[in-house]
Motif scaffolding. Structure first.
Motif, PDB file in Angstrom:
ATOM      1  N   LEU A   1       0.844  -1.189   0.000  1.00 24.08           N
ATOM      2  CA  LEU A   1       0.000   0.000   0.000  1.00 24.08           C
ATOM      3  C   LEU A   1       0.883   1.245   0.000  1.00 24.08           C
ATOM      4  CD1 LEU A   1      -0.378   1.682   2.943  1.00 24.08           C
ATOM      5  CD2 LEU A   1      -1.397  -0.486   3.592  1.00 24.08           C
ATOM      6  N   THR A   2       0.375   2.326  -0.574  1.00 24.81           N
ATOM      7  CA  THR A   2       1.180   3.547  -0.685  1.00 24.81           C
ATOM      8  C   THR A   2       0.542   4.746   0.001  1.00 24.81           C
ATOM      9  OG1 THR A   2       0.165   4.195  -2.795  1.00 24.81           O
ATOM     10  CG2 THR A   2       2.132   2.763  -2.882  1.00 24.81           C
ATOM     11  N   ALA A   3      -0.731   4.625   0.400  1.00 22.36           N
ATOM     12  CA  ALA A   3      -1.403   5.764   1.035  1.00 22.36           C
ATOM     13  C   ALA A   3      -2.461   5.260   2.005  1.00 22.36           C
ATOM     14  CB  ALA A   3      -2.043   6.671  -0.016  1.00 22.36           C
ATOM     15  N   VAL A   4      -2.695   6.046   3.060  1.00 22.59           N
ATOM     16  CA  VAL A   4      -3.703   5.713   4.068  1.00 22.59           C
ATOM     17  C   VAL A   4      -4.579   6.937   4.318  1.00 22.59           C
ATOM     18  CG1 VAL A   4      -4.114   5.127   6.496  1.00 22.59           C
ATOM     19  CG2 VAL A   4      -2.271   3.992   5.234  1.00 22.59           C
ATOM     20  N   LEU A   5      -5.889   6.705   4.352  1.00 16.87           N
ATOM     21  CA  LEU A   5      -6.843   7.713   4.806  1.00 16.87           C
ATOM     22  C   LEU A   5      -7.339   7.265   6.176  1.00 16.87           C
ATOM     23  CD1 LEU A   5      -8.681  10.163   4.554  1.00 16.87           C
ATOM     24  CD2 LEU A   5     -10.258   8.778   3.181  1.00 16.87           C
ATOM     25  N   ALA A   6      -7.013   8.029   7.214  1.00 14.91           N
ATOM     26  CA  ALA A   6      -7.412   7.696   8.582  1.00 14.91           C
ATOM     27  C   ALA A   6      -8.712   8.416   8.909  1.00 14.91           C
ATOM     28  CB  ALA A   6      -6.319   8.095   9.572  1.00 14.91           C
ATOM     29  N   GLY A   7      -9.686   7.663   9.440  1.00 15.22           N
ATOM     30  CA  GLY A   7     -11.032   8.202   9.656  1.00 15.22           C
ATOM     31  C   GLY A   7     -11.210   9.069  10.874  1.00 15.22           C
ATOM     32  N   GLY A   8     -10.144   9.420  11.595  1.00 13.69           N
ATOM     33  CA  GLY A   8     -10.242  10.286  12.764  1.00 13.69           C
ATOM     34  C   GLY A   8      -8.866  10.559  13.324  1.00 13.69           C
ATOM     35  N   ASN A   9      -8.771  11.528  14.238  1.00 14.87           N
ATOM     36  CA  ASN A   9      -7.442  11.905  14.722  1.00 14.87           C
ATOM     37  C   ASN A   9      -6.800  10.825  15.584  1.00 14.87           C
ATOM     38  OD1 ASN A   9      -7.730  12.753  17.768  1.00 14.87           O
ATOM     39  ND2 ASN A   9      -9.465  13.706  16.743  1.00 14.87           N
ATOM     40  N   LEU A  10      -7.595  10.022  16.281  1.00 15.63           N
ATOM     41  CA  LEU A  10      -7.037   8.912  17.053  1.00 15.63           C
ATOM     42  C   LEU A  10      -6.412   7.881  16.114  1.00 15.63           C
ATOM     43  CD1 LEU A  10      -7.019   8.041  20.117  1.00 15.63           C
ATOM     44  CD2 LEU A  10      -8.914   6.530  19.522  1.00 15.63           C
ATOM     45  N   LEU A  11      -7.074   7.647  15.000  1.00 15.42           N
ATOM     46  CA  LEU A  11      -6.579   6.701  14.001  1.00 15.42           C
ATOM     47  C   LEU A  11      -5.378   7.274  13.255  1.00 15.42           C
ATOM     48  CD1 LEU A  11     -10.155   5.842  12.827  1.00 15.42           C
ATOM     49  CD2 LEU A  11      -8.623   4.192  13.913  1.00 15.42           C
ATOM     50  N   GLY A  12      -5.404   8.569  12.996  1.00 14.29           N
ATOM     51  CA  GLY A  12      -4.263   9.202  12.360  1.00 14.29           C
ATOM     52  C   GLY A  12      -3.028   9.166  13.242  1.00 14.29           C
ATOM     53  N   GLU A  13      -3.228   9.416  14.523  1.00 14.26           N
ATOM     54  CA  GLU A  13      -2.123   9.323  15.484  1.00 14.26           C
ATOM     55  C   GLU A  13      -1.539   7.917  15.494  1.00 14.26           C
ATOM     56  OE1 GLU A  13      -2.341   8.829  20.166  1.00 14.26           O
ATOM     57  OE2 GLU A  13      -2.759  10.906  19.607  1.00 14.26           O
ATOM     58  N   ALA A  14      -2.414   6.915  15.464  1.00 17.31           N
ATOM     59  CA  ALA A  14      -1.956   5.522  15.450  1.00 17.31           C
ATOM     60  C   ALA A  14      -1.165   5.215  14.189  1.00 17.31           C
ATOM     61  CB  ALA A  14      -3.161   4.583  15.562  1.00 17.31           C
ATOM     62  N   ALA A  15      -1.620   5.735  13.038  1.00 16.01           N
ATOM     63  CA  ALA A  15      -0.912   5.499  11.776  1.00 16.01           C
ATOM     64  C   ALA A  15       0.477   6.130  11.802  1.00 16.01           C
ATOM     65  CB  ALA A  15      -1.731   6.052  10.610  1.00 16.01           C
ATOM     66  N   VAL A  16       0.582   7.340  12.361  1.00 15.30           N
ATOM     67  CA  VAL A  16       1.885   8.008  12.466  1.00 15.30           C
ATOM     68  C   VAL A  16       2.832   7.201  13.359  1.00 15.30           C
ATOM     69  CG1 VAL A  16       3.085  10.047  13.367  1.00 15.30           C
ATOM     70  CG2 VAL A  16       1.002  10.324  12.001  1.00 15.30           C
ATOM     71  N   LEU A  17       2.340   6.748  14.497  1.00 12.97           N
ATOM     72  CA  LEU A  17       3.174   5.985  15.433  1.00 12.97           C
ATOM     73  C   LEU A  17       3.595   4.644  14.843  1.00 12.97           C
ATOM     74  CD1 LEU A  17       1.279   6.677  18.786  1.00 12.97           C
ATOM     75  CD2 LEU A  17       3.449   7.662  18.038  1.00 12.97           C
ATOM     76  N   ALA A  18       2.646   3.957  14.194  1.00 12.53           N
ATOM     77  CA  ALA A  18       2.968   2.657  13.609  1.00 12.53           C
ATOM     78  C   ALA A  18       3.981   2.803  12.482  1.00 12.53           C
ATOM     79  CB  ALA A  18       1.693   1.987  13.099  1.00 12.53           C
ATOM     80  N   ALA A  19       3.815   3.823  11.646  1.00 17.41           N
ATOM     81  CA  ALA A  19       4.774   4.055  10.562  1.00 17.41           C
ATOM     82  C   ALA A  19       6.163   4.323  11.128  1.00 17.41           C
ATOM     83  CB  ALA A  19       4.303   5.224   9.699  1.00 17.41           C
ATOM     84  N   ARG A  20       6.234   5.092  12.196  1.00 17.42           N
ATOM     85  CA  ARG A  20       7.525   5.403  12.813  1.00 17.42           C
ATOM     86  C   ARG A  20       8.167   4.134  13.361  1.00 17.42           C
ATOM     87  NH1 ARG A  20       6.802  10.050  16.879  1.00 17.42           N
ATOM     88  NH2 ARG A  20       6.271  11.080  14.917  1.00 17.42           N
TER      89      ARG A  20
END
Length: 332
Positions: free
Chosen positions: A234-253
């Motif tokens: 996968l090359t892109a993620v759309l996160a459905g809320g700020n809690l999910l966006g925060e999780a995506a940032v942390l997991a990517a890191r």
């Protein structure tokens, strides 16, 4: 010294059922004969007098607005609550705030407690379950939903952001950058966003890239980490809320994925930390405070004539977390 009055939660615990079931039985809703008999027997034994669900409901109400949000620590819900408080304050109405954790059982419990306290009106960000609202609305309570609508309750006025337009704009932006393997990281009550995501991507939709979490940080992180680990293509993620966006940032890191070089990311909610990320996150901004204010206006205006719902615009705020597909990682 007076003894504590029996509550709807006491009846539910003694009968071995949920608060929603007790509420449904006492208001004449559907239930099996065995369950109905058990609940009524326990209510009689405990001398339960339902101050909010009884015949004298209207006479017993003391006014005020009940406000149910999933999480009081989430800045989006905090801004929405601030809008409700601002409108209620101008009208001289008190507000009782409750946090549901996006848990239907806890939501039912909070609704029961607010009704017992004589609340006149209620604004709720529902958990997604419409079951508990049938007996609640049958009491004559004035209710308005904010941010989302539970399944089967389109008859209740609601103040919503235009999720479908927001998702379409975000997906069109990503596909315009050349992305084809786009994931959606979702949470409770996001059916409209998911439907818009599927419609906009059309034949490019990969159902394995639609991943959902419960309403907690741990669940969001687990969903994001699992998605990024199991689908390195996968090359892109759309996160459905700020809690999910925060999780995506942390997991990517944690996985040493660089945003946007390895992964482009767009998130619903323009919360303060989004602009402080490195790089700053592209977001779908929703007017949280305005949603709360307009919901309070509707619930205060409620009466014999049902007010119409409100749909507020969203905005794609482009920052640095998305890049053209050519600069992203290659499929493994």
């Amino acid at each position: 010294m007076s003894m504590r009055r029996t509550t709807i939660k006491d009846v539910a615990e003694a009968a071995g059922v949920g608060v929603a079931t007790v509420s449904r039985v006492l208001s004449g809703g559907s239930a099996s004969p065995e369950t109905r008999e058990r609940v009524l027997t326990v209510a009689t034994q405990l001398d339960y007098r339902p101050s909010a669900l009884g015949r004298n409901l209207r006479q017993r109400r003391s006014g005020g607005i009940g406000l149910l949000v999933p999480d009081v620590t989430d800045s989006f819900y905090g801004r929405l609550a601030d809008g409700v408080l601002a409108c209620a304050r101008s009208a001289g109405e008190p507000v009782i705030l409750g946090a549901t954790g996006d848990d239907p059982e806890r939501e039912a419990e909070m609704v029961g407690m607010l009704l017992e306290q004589g609340v006149d009106r209620m604004i709720a960000i529902p958990s997604g379950s419409g079951e508990i609202w049938e007996p609640t609305l049958r009491t004559g309570l004035t209710a308005v939903f904010a941010h989302r609508v539970p399944a089967g309750r389109g008859d209740v006025p609601a103040v919503l952001a235009d999720d479908r337009a927001g998702v379409r704009t975000a997906v069109d932006y990503l596909t315009g950058l050349g992305h084809r393997r786009i994931a959606y990281l979702g949470g409770p009550g996001q059916e409209q966003r998911v439907a818009a995501f599927r419609e906009t991507l059309g034949p490019l939709v990969d159902e394995e890239l639609l991943v959902f979490a419960r309403g907690s940080r741990d669940s969001a992180y687990a969903a994001a980490a699992g998605l990024l680990q199991h689908r390195p293509d996968l090359t892109a993620v759309l996160a459905g809320g700020n809690l999910l966006g925060e999780a995506a940032v942390l997991a990517a890191r944690e996985l040493d994925l660089r945003v946007p070089r390895d992964l482009s990311l767009i998130m619903f909610d323009d919360v303060p930390w989004a602009e402080l990320c490195a790089p700053p996150l592209t977001v779908i901004a929703q007017p949280a405070q305005d949603i709360g204010y307009r919901a309070a206006e509707l619930v205060l205006r409620g009466g014999a004539r049902r007010p119409r719902g409100v749909l507020l615009p969203t905005e794609l705020v482009v920052r640095g977390s998305c890049a053209p597909r050519g600069t992203s990682r290659s499929p493994r």
